[in-house]
Design a protein around this motif. Sequence first.
Motif, short mmCIF file in Angstrom:
data_model
loop_
_atom_site.label_atom_id
_atom_site.label_comp_id
_atom_site.label_asym_id
_atom_site.label_seq_id
_atom_site.Cartn_x
_atom_site.Cartn_y
_atom_site.Cartn_z
N ASP A 29 0.83 -1.21 0.00
CA ASP A 29 0.00 0.00 0.00
C ASP A 29 0.86 1.26 0.00
O ASP A 29 0.59 2.23 0.72
N ASP A 30 1.91 1.24 -0.83
CA ASP A 30 2.81 2.38 -1.00
C ASP A 30 3.59 2.72 0.27
O ASP A 30 4.12 3.83 0.39
N LYS A 31 3.69 1.78 1.21
CA LYS A 31 4.49 1.99 2.41
C LYS A 31 5.55 0.89 2.49
O LYS A 31 5.29 -0.26 2.14
N VAL A 32 6.73 1.27 2.96
CA VAL A 32 7.85 0.33 3.03
C VAL A 32 7.96 -0.22 4.45
O VAL A 32 7.81 0.51 5.43
N PHE A 33 8.23 -1.52 4.53
CA PHE A 33 8.42 -2.20 5.81
C PHE A 33 9.74 -2.97 5.77
O PHE A 33 10.25 -3.31 4.69
N GLY A 34 10.29 -3.24 6.95
CA GLY A 34 11.51 -4.03 7.03
C GLY A 34 11.34 -5.15 8.03
O GLY A 34 10.86 -4.93 9.15
N ASN A 35 11.72 -6.35 7.65
CA ASN A 35 11.64 -7.50 8.54
C ASN A 35 12.99 -7.72 9.22
O ASN A 35 14.04 -7.70 8.58
N PHE A 36 12.93 -7.94 10.55
CA PHE A 36 14.13 -8.18 11.32
C PHE A 36 13.80 -9.28 12.32
O PHE A 36 13.14 -9.04 13.32
N GLY A 37 14.26 -10.49 12.03
CA GLY A 37 13.91 -11.62 12.89
C GLY A 37 12.42 -11.83 12.87
O GLY A 37 11.79 -11.99 11.82
N GLN A 38 11.81 -11.79 14.05
CA GLN A 38 10.36 -12.02 14.17
C GLN A 38 9.55 -10.73 14.24
O GLN A 38 8.37 -10.77 14.58
N ILE A 39 10.18 -9.60 13.91
CA ILE A 39 9.45 -8.34 13.98
C ILE A 39 9.41 -7.65 12.61
O ILE A 39 10.23 -7.92 11.73
#
Length: 283
Positions: A29-39
Amino acid sequence: MPLQQLVEYFNDRLEREHNSPLRPFTIQDDKVFGNFGQIRVGSEMLPLRETLRNSQIAGYAAHIHVTGILGADLTRHESDSLKKLPIEQTSDTEAIISFDRLTRTVHMLNYLPQSHLDDLLILDVDPRHILGVKADHGAYFEEIIIKCGLKTRNVAIGLKINNEYARVYPSLLKGLYNYQNRGYRVALKFDYFSLDKSAFELISRASPDLVAMSSQHLDSIRDNRLPEKLNQLCQLVSSMEGCSVMLGIDDKRNATLARQMGFNLVQGAYFEAESFDLISEGL
């Protein structure tokens, strides 16, 4: 460069750096996310407004939003535990640095759609990151900023200061000087309880571009010197041609306090409420 291409670029970069299929950045939805381990790390951009002209936005402060990898919000305790390891706990230094870099990259990418040429973005850096990196602070992130089409002068390195770090101020100052030499701006952030003599000395030595004061707990503090200390803070910052900021303002009382004490910028839900007339300057 379109946002999706930037996401893929930074995923490719991390994949090469770690020699593994590590592709933590996603776009939804035009937003960036970053995965780090389980979060999963996301961003919220909090507008910084001029105190005497609330309709004028001077920049943004990036706020981290953390959820579980499956989307469930973490409890405050779970979220805070990521940021409150003791200074002495050095075994996780690399993890702290990696998490810090990932978070700032997410913030930078989410900031791009609303960025302007002279706008400022405050990005918090974990003090343990500064202590863990021995030299060339800001070099790694400078490459990310340039790739995003911005300059280091658009970014203020935000450092939350509390009494726990007083004994390592010299090391923090060394790191901050490295950032400043690369063109970054510096924002020191305090709450009222950490605003002691050593804090004022740190401000004088660091010559930060911004000094931010949290409004949290101000309503409940019983200290006759509160107005004096806040005014002293604003005058010190002004004498160094810096900018004073009050953060987290939720009500008219603290909005009025910020104006009366001389803070240059304000931030908080009070100014974003639909019922607040941003055209009106009356507090």
